[in-house]
Structure formats: structure tokens, C-alpha cells
Design a protein around this motif. Structure first.
Motif, PDB file in Angstrom:
ATOM      1  N   SER A  17       7.866   1.242   6.103  1.00  0.00           N
ATOM      2  CA  SER A  17       8.292   1.799   3.834  1.00  0.00           C
ATOM      3  C   SER A  17       9.698   1.439   3.257  1.00  0.00           C
ATOM      4  N   THR A  18      10.400   0.902   4.422  1.00  0.00           N
ATOM      5  CA  THR A  18      11.854  -0.169   3.519  1.00  0.00           C
ATOM      6  C   THR A  18      10.873  -1.161   3.442  1.00  0.00           C
ATOM      7  N   GLN A  19      10.555  -2.080   4.153  1.00  0.00           N
ATOM      8  CA  GLN A  19      10.741  -4.006   3.791  1.00  0.00           C
ATOM      9  C   GLN A  19       9.496  -3.387   2.681  1.00  0.00           C
ATOM     10  N   TYR A  20       8.057  -2.614   2.866  1.00  0.00           N
ATOM     11  CA  TYR A  20       6.925  -2.253   1.746  1.00  0.00           C
ATOM     12  C   TYR A  20       8.159  -2.215   0.132  1.00  0.00           C
ATOM     13  N   ARG A  21       9.186  -1.285   0.107  1.00  0.00           N
ATOM     14  CA  ARG A  21       9.655  -1.465  -1.183  1.00  0.00           C
ATOM     15  C   ARG A  21      10.736  -2.352  -1.583  1.00  0.00           C
ATOM     16  N   ARG A  22      10.723  -3.347  -0.323  1.00  0.00           N
ATOM     17  CA  ARG A  22      11.987  -4.086  -0.949  1.00  0.00           C
ATOM     18  C   ARG A  22      10.844  -5.281  -1.315  1.00  0.00           C
ATOM     19  N   LEU A  23      10.268  -5.145  -0.555  1.00  0.00           N
ATOM     20  CA  LEU A  23       8.607  -6.392  -1.161  1.00  0.00           C
ATOM     21  C   LEU A  23       8.409  -5.960  -2.125  1.00  0.00           C
ATOM     22  N   CYS A  24       7.969  -4.646  -3.122  1.00  0.00           N
ATOM     23  CA  CYS A  24       7.541  -4.432  -3.851  1.00  0.00           C
ATOM     24  C   CYS A  24       8.535  -4.940  -5.173  1.00  0.00           C
ATOM     25  N   GLN A  25       9.549  -4.276  -4.625  1.00  0.00           N
ATOM     26  CA  GLN A  25      10.903  -4.365  -5.801  1.00  0.00           C
ATOM     27  C   GLN A  25      11.563  -6.118  -6.387  1.00  0.00           C
ATOM     28  N   HIS A  26      11.081  -7.160  -4.662  1.00  0.00           N
ATOM     29  CA  HIS A  26      11.231  -8.408  -5.352  1.00  0.00           C
ATOM     30  C   HIS A  26      10.147  -8.904  -5.962  1.00  0.00           C
ATOM     31  N   MET A  27       8.514  -8.122  -5.969  1.00  0.00           N
ATOM     32  CA  MET A  27       8.029  -9.415  -6.375  1.00  0.00           C
ATOM     33  C   MET A  27       7.942  -8.393  -8.239  1.00  0.00           C
ATOM     34  N   THR A  28       8.191  -7.709  -8.264  1.00  0.00           N
ATOM     35  CA  THR A  28       8.277  -6.854  -9.511  1.00  0.00           C
ATOM     36  C   THR A  28      10.223  -7.700 -10.258  1.00  0.00           C
ATOM     37  N   ALA A  29      10.787  -7.641  -9.580  1.00  0.00           N
ATOM     38  CA  ALA A  29      11.265  -8.967 -10.118  1.00  0.00           C
ATOM     39  C   ALA A  29      11.983 -10.169 -10.713  1.00  0.00           C
ATOM     40  N   LEU A  30      10.555 -10.562  -9.915  1.00  0.00           N
ATOM     41  CA  LEU A  30      10.325 -11.719 -10.587  1.00  0.00           C
ATOM     42  C   LEU A  30       8.830 -11.669 -11.618  1.00  0.00           C
ATOM     43  N   GLY A  31       7.965 -11.038 -11.988  1.00  0.00           N
ATOM     44  CA  GLY A  31       7.692 -10.535 -12.804  1.00  0.00           C
ATOM     45  C   GLY A  31       5.835 -11.123 -12.201  1.00  0.00           C
ATOM     46  N   PHE A  34       1.383  -7.142  -9.104  1.00  0.00           N
ATOM     47  CA  PHE A  34       0.673  -6.778  -7.589  1.00  0.00           C
ATOM     48  C   PHE A  34       0.016  -5.189  -8.310  1.00  0.00           C
ATOM     49  N   HIS A  35      -0.988  -4.518  -6.904  1.00  0.00           N
ATOM     50  CA  HIS A  35      -1.398  -3.518  -7.009  1.00  0.00           C
ATOM     51  C   HIS A  35      -0.860  -2.827  -5.624  1.00  0.00           C
ATOM     52  N   SER A  36      -1.003  -1.668  -6.305  1.00  0.00           N
ATOM     53  CA  SER A  36       0.306  -0.844  -4.806  1.00  0.00           C
ATOM     54  C   SER A  36      -0.586  -0.299  -3.735  1.00  0.00           C
ATOM     55  N   VAL A  37      -0.895   0.103  -2.908  1.00  0.00           N
ATOM     56  CA  VAL A  37      -1.730   1.037  -1.945  1.00  0.00           C
ATOM     57  C   VAL A  37      -0.837   1.489  -0.976  1.00  0.00           C
ATOM     58  N   VAL A  38      -0.769   2.880  -0.477  1.00  0.00           N
ATOM     59  CA  VAL A  38       0.175   3.379   0.059  1.00  0.00           C
ATOM     60  C   VAL A  38      -0.505   4.196   1.507  1.00  0.00           C
ATOM     61  N   LYS A  87     -10.475  -1.383  -5.964  1.00  0.00           N
ATOM     62  CA  LYS A  87     -11.340  -2.549  -5.896  1.00  0.00           C
ATOM     63  C   LYS A  87     -11.463  -3.101  -8.149  1.00  0.00           C
ATOM     64  N   PRO A  88     -11.458  -2.978  -8.601  1.00  0.00           N
ATOM     65  CA  PRO A  88     -11.627  -3.851 -10.091  1.00  0.00           C
ATOM     66  C   PRO A  88     -10.431  -4.725  -9.925  1.00  0.00           C
ATOM     67  N   ALA A  89      -9.425  -4.110  -9.617  1.00  0.00           N
ATOM     68  CA  ALA A  89      -7.896  -4.916  -9.465  1.00  0.00           C
ATOM     69  C   ALA A  89      -8.271  -6.348  -8.460  1.00  0.00           C
ATOM     70  N   TYR A  90      -8.658  -6.441  -6.944  1.00  0.00           N
ATOM     71  CA  TYR A  90      -9.438  -6.773  -6.099  1.00  0.00           C
ATOM     72  C   TYR A  90     -10.626  -7.849  -6.737  1.00  0.00           C
ATOM     73  N   GLU A  91     -11.467  -7.283  -7.269  1.00  0.00           N
ATOM     74  CA  GLU A  91     -12.394  -8.142  -8.063  1.00  0.00           C
ATOM     75  C   GLU A  91     -12.219  -8.911  -8.756  1.00  0.00           C
ATOM     76  N   ALA A  92     -11.430  -8.218  -9.084  1.00  0.00           N
ATOM     77  CA  ALA A  92     -10.091  -9.466 -10.683  1.00  0.00           C
ATOM     78  C   ALA A  92      -9.838 -10.353 -10.226  1.00  0.00           C
ATOM     79  N   GLY A  93      -9.513 -10.491  -8.553  1.00  0.00           N
ATOM     80  CA  GLY A  93      -8.589 -11.024  -7.855  1.00  0.00           C
ATOM     81  C   GLY A  93      -7.486 -11.166  -7.761  1.00  0.00           C
TER      82      GLY A  93
END
Ligand code: ADP
Length: 223
Positions: A17-31, A34-38, A87-93
Motif C-alpha cells: 500500500s505504501t508503494q502503491y500510494r507513492r507510485l500514484c503520487q509520482h505519476m500524478t506529479a508528472l502529469g 492513470f486509473h487507480s484500482v484497489v 473497462k472503458p478506461a482500459y479499452e480506450a488504451g
């Protein structure tokens, strides 16, 4: 067209969970979108059987519900999640980042089976979730590998800090050891990417582990 599905997996206390939060944070900071699922989605109706199971309604030991039955509980929550949410986000690539997935069944439910029965269970699970339920297969699974004593210490630390549910999985140290055995077997069976979270017997820094995870994510997303 299909998207990219990246999964973080590891036993309880591995720092997922710690690494997941950090990964999402980093991706967000770089603009980077992504779609998050937990998983499991405890706040959704589709996790009703998971909640009954974890609360001990079917028995207070994880073994009171066999690997195949419990796997089905978690799988239907994923089915609902995919069909009603991403599903829509995934199918849109799009890029989907998942904190746990089918992979958690392999670790947690695989823990209930002896080594000799694991290959058949892993093949059944793969067929059930990816073929029969038609859930997307991950493009990358990052398996956070730790040792049992470190995972137990980190779970204790999280409880001290007020987190964790103390459900039937989390109450049983022997069970966690079996999850570690099954997780390592699953990583080898399915070809997951192993992230060694310990160095010289000690947990690496959160940021150090994150950098390794992030480099794999960048490679998988072609960024
Ligand atoms: P999981 O989701 O795998 O059960 P968590 O991410 O909740 O694990 O982490 C469990 C505990 O360990 C938390 O208190 C967290 O702050 C701590 N933790 C996680 N990763 C590290 C690390 N690399 N070094 C030190 N403590 C960590």
C-alpha cells in the motif's frame, strides 16, 4: 485496443500500500494519466462475500474456506470492478494501476495448498479469472518480496499507527508464512517481476524501492 494493466503484489506487511500510494503520487506529479484500482473493494456490494469471509462468518481460520471457494469471492468483486468501473478506461488504451489483483488469490488462497497442488491451482485461477470471467491479464506484476519477520514487524507497526483491519488473515502469523511460500511459487509460475525489498536483511528505504518500481513502470508504459 487494450490498455496497460500494472499490478503491485506482495504479502501483508510487504509495503504494498505504501508503494502503491507513492507510485500514484509520482505519476500524478508528472502529469501522467492513470486509473487507480484497489482490491478488495470493501465499500462495494460486490465484496459482500469477501467481508463475510474475513470477518470469520464461515470460520475463524482462513482454512475454514478452501482456496477455490475463497478465490471465487474475490474474483467476483474484480469482475464487478472491471465491468462497472475501469473497462472503458482500459479499452480506450489507458493505464490502470492496481493495488492487488487476481495475483492476491495466488498468494493468499494458494497458501492453503501444499506445493504439489499449487501448479494446478495457479492454472485453474488463471483460466477462471482471465478466460472464464474475461478479466484483463496484467502487463506487469511487481511482486514485493520480503521475509516473514520483516512483514510481521511492519504489520505490527501499522497496527500501532492505527491501521489494518485485524481480519482472519491478519491475525495468523503461520498463515502469513504460508502466503510467502505461495507468493514466491506464484511469482516463479507466472513470471512476475520480483522486487527484493530487503538488503542485508533489512528493509530498503521506501524511496529506494519506489525508484526500482518506477523504472519498471516507465519501461512497461513506454514512457
Ligand atoms: P501492505 O499494504 O503490504 O500490508 P503497508 O504498505 O501498509 O503494507 O506497510 C506496512 C507498514 O510498514 C506501514 O506502517 C508502513 O509505513 C511500513 N513500511 C512500508 N514500507 C516500508 C519501508 N520500505 N521501510 C520502512 N517501513 C515501511
Amino acid at each position: 485496443m487494450k490498455g496497460t494493466l500494472i499490478v503491485l503484489e506482495g504479502i501483508d506487511g510487504s509495503g504494498k500500500s505504501t508503494q502503491y500510494r507513492r507510485l500514484c503520487q509520482h505519476m500524478t506529479a508528472l502529469g501522467k494519466p492513470f486509473h487507480s484500482v484497489v482490491f478488495p473493494r470493501y465499500d462495494q456490494d460486490s465484496s459482500a462475500l469477501v467481508r463475510l469471509y474475513l470477518s470469520g462468518a464461515f470460520g475463524t481460520k482462513p482454512d475454514d474456506v478452501n482456496a477455490y471457494a475463497a478465490s471465487a469471492f474475490y474474483a467476483v468483486d474484480r469482475f464487478a470492478s472491471y465491468r462497472l468501473d475501469w473497462k472503458p478506461a482500459y479499452e480506450a488504451g489507458g493505464l490502470i494501476l492496481a493495488d492487488r489483483y487476481t495475483t492476491s488469490n495466488a498468494c493468499h488462497q494458494g497458501s492453503k495448498l501444499p506445493d504439489s497442488e499449487l501448479p494446478a491451482y495457479f492454472d485453474w485461477l488463471y483460466d477462471f479469472e482471465y478466460h472464464r470471467l474475461e478479466l484483463p491479464r496484467p502487463d506487469l506484476v511487481l511482486y514485493l518480496d520480503v521475509e516473514l519477520d520483516v512483514a510481521l514487524a511492519q504489520m505490527a507497526e501499522r497496527r500501532r499507527a492505527g491501521g489494518g483491519t485485524g481480519d482472519i488473515h491478519e491475525k495468523d502469523a503461520a498463515y502469513l508464512g504460508q502466503c510467502l511460500r505461495a507468493g514466491r511459487r506464484a511469482a516463479a509460475h507466472y513470471g512476475w517481476t520480483r522486487i527484493a525489498c530487503l538488503r542485508d536483511g533489512k528493509m530498503r528505504d521506501i524511496e529506494d524501492i519506489h525508484e526500482e518500481i518506477f523504472s519498471h513502470v516507465l519501461l512497461a508504459t513506454g514512457a
